[in-house]
Design an enzyme around this catalytic site. Structure first.
Site, short mmCIF file in Angstrom:
data_model
loop_
_atom_site.label_atom_id
_atom_site.label_comp_id
_atom_site.label_asym_id
_atom_site.label_seq_id
_atom_site.Cartn_x
_atom_site.Cartn_y
_atom_site.Cartn_z
CG HIS A 242 4.24 4.81 8.21
ND1 HIS A 242 4.80 5.39 7.06
CD2 HIS A 242 3.58 3.76 7.59
CE1 HIS A 242 4.42 4.98 6.00
NE2 HIS A 242 3.59 3.95 6.19
NE ARG B 96 6.84 -0.91 5.97
CZ ARG B 96 5.73 -0.77 6.19
NH1 ARG B 96 5.24 0.78 5.86
NH2 ARG B 96 5.07 -1.42 6.66
NE ARG C 30 -2.77 -1.72 2.41
CZ ARG C 30 -3.37 -2.82 1.97
NH1 ARG C 30 -4.59 -2.86 1.40
NH2 ARG C 30 -3.10 -4.03 2.19
CB THR C 31 3.56 2.35 2.25
OG1 THR C 31 2.82 2.29 3.37
CG2 THR C 31 4.62 3.61 2.33
CE LYS D 18 23.05 -10.98 -5.10
NZ LYS D 18 22.44 -9.65 -5.49
#
Ligand SMILES: [Zn+2]
Lengths: 149, 312
Positions: B134, B106, B56-57, B85
């Site tokens: 957020h 994020r 969504r974000t 990695k």
């Protein structure tokens, strides 16, 4: 009275005095000490009429600035005296700074500082007893939860 | 006086680094950006570093970039990223900043965005760092209140559901203290707002009350902010089962509310809002998601120094 426990006067070494009563063992654990030094620890010594305090005396070792910074967090107002040839060459009262880097590890397992090689960054929120806030995750940490190193 | 220059090149890590007048400025800008499309961000590249999925974000940001003619590079989960990695976040940031003008990050760990901002020469926007912050979600929540109620000042806001682990709630509650809001907290004991947050409200002299009954909380409310009880925040699944159905908003519960009550939810919802509520004229949660594009368009244009072409 209070100092009768002390074996003898230090020729060279470091004395942490006026530690908040009951904090000596935590303070000792936070210090970076070389092996095989003679250390005297006094706990709940009388200091004045009603007060109590702890003392640590370390023979033949000069504590560092980093050691002093840690003690300032555990026991604000403690004093550190460095002794050379029976003389006090430097005596300072220890106070927590407003802000510092490193010294303690963030107890929040989900904090980025636990995963990346970055030193912690701390804001001092309360000064007596000390509590600090991690500038990365915003977790507030009281002094009894400090993990040094 | 706040101006566009206060936002140019700025990192957006937590809501608490924004003053009230800056937030008001941003929300005004969002209103002016709502209908804007075009080439404002032409030639600009926005990096989306999503170390955990948040569809969504990410879609909201990508839509905002696309509407303004910019482009995105990046990844949508850690499995396909360099982290798989073993590369450090700091190294990933150092590489990707050379490809882009703005980093959207994020990350599952708290404080990741602050670290990225310290490392990067280009601005960083925190799109969620674990349970921590957020900020653009909070701006979207505020913008939704402004749009749906015509104001934020003095609103009576009811928060219901998981107030303990709900990151969106913590941020929004702390910002609402800047807007003289009245706050009602509805949750089971176990999911109460954390003590540190409650103490902050008390220190700031904010009027708030705590209740367990959703029905009883509604009669005087202007806004209801519903939240989902998030399975991923519980270590003990039986605890989750105990609380997941704590509150369900349906038409019979809404009988207790004013007709004008605005219903917000950060989405996704599970069962805490019955489907029948969706047709309620003030069920704002899908609009809330759509407003996110306007807020993010305005924010990115401000940070990248192009907003003055739109703002009156
Ligand atoms: Zn931390």
């Amino acid at each position: 009275m209070s100092e009768t426990y002390l074996v003898n006067k230090l020729r060279d070494g470091s004395v942490l005095d006026h530690l908040r009563a009951g904090t000596a063992l935590r303070a000792l654990g936070a210090l970076n000490l070389p092996p095989e030094r003679t250390i005297s620890v006094g706990i709940y010594l009388k200091s004045g009429r009603l007060e109590r305090k702890d003392i640590i005396k370390i023979d033949s070792h000069q504590l560092t600035e980093e050691d002093a910074a840690k003690i300032a967090l555990i026991s604000p107002h403690a004093t550190l005296s460095l002794i050379r040839n029976f003389k006090v060459v430097n005596k300072i009262e220890l106070h927590p700074p407003l802000r510092f880097r490193g010294l303690i590890r963030c107890p929040n397992h989900a904090c980025i500082t636990r995963a990346e090689s970055v030193r912690g960054s701390w804001l001092v929120m309360e000064r007596e007893p000390v509590s600090v806030k991690c500038e990365y995750c915003d977790r507030t940490v009281p002094s009894d939860l400090f993990r040094f190193g | 006086m706040v101006s566009v220059s206060d936002f140019a090149g700025r990192d957006v890590i937590t809501v608490n680094e924004f003053r009230r007048d800056e937030i008001v400025f941003l929300l005004d800008a969002a209103a002016q950006f709502e209908q804007v499309t075009g080439t404002l961000l032409a030639g600009r590249v926005i990096a989306t570093l999503f170390f955990e999925p948040s569809t969504r974000t990410r879609l909201s940001f990508e839509s905002a970039v696309g509407r303004l003619g910019g482009s995105c590079v990046g990844f949508a989960e850690a499995g396909v990223s360099s982290q798989a990695k073993g590369e450090s976040l700091a190294d990933t940031v150092r590489v990707v900043e050379g490809y882009s003008d703005l980093l959207l990050l994020r990350h599952p760990l708290e404080g990741a965005a602050r670290l990225a901002a310290e490392v990067a020469q280009i601005p960083v926007v925190n799109c969620g760092d674990g349970a921590h912050q957020h900020p653009t979600q909070t701006f979207v929540d505020l913008y939704t209140m402004q749009r749906e109620c015509g104001r934020i000042d003095g609103l009576h806001v009811v928060f219901a559901g998981d107030l303990r682990y709900g990151r969106a709630v913590h941020s929004l509650v702390s910002v609402l203290t800047l807007f003289n809001a009245r706050i009602t907290l509805v949750s089971p004991q176990f999911l109460r707002l954390p003590e540190e947050q409650r103490r902050t409200l008390e220190t700031l002299g904010v009027e708030y009350r705590e209740m367990e009954s959703l029905e009883a909380s509604l009669p005087e409310a202007d806004v209801l902010y519903m939240t989902r009880v998030q399975r991923e925040r519980f270590t003990d699944p039986t605890e989750y089962d105990k609380f997941k159905d704590a509150y369900t908003l349906d038409m019979s519960v809404l009988q207790n509310a004013r007709d004008s009550l605005a219903i917000l939810h950060p989405l996704p919802r599970v069962q805490e809002i019955a489907r029948e509520v969706d047709v309620h004229p003030h069920a704002a949660y899908f609009r809330q998601a759509h407003y996110g594009v306007a807020v993010r368009k305005a924010l990115m244009a401000l940070i990248l120094g192009h907003a003055d072409k739109v703002l009156a």
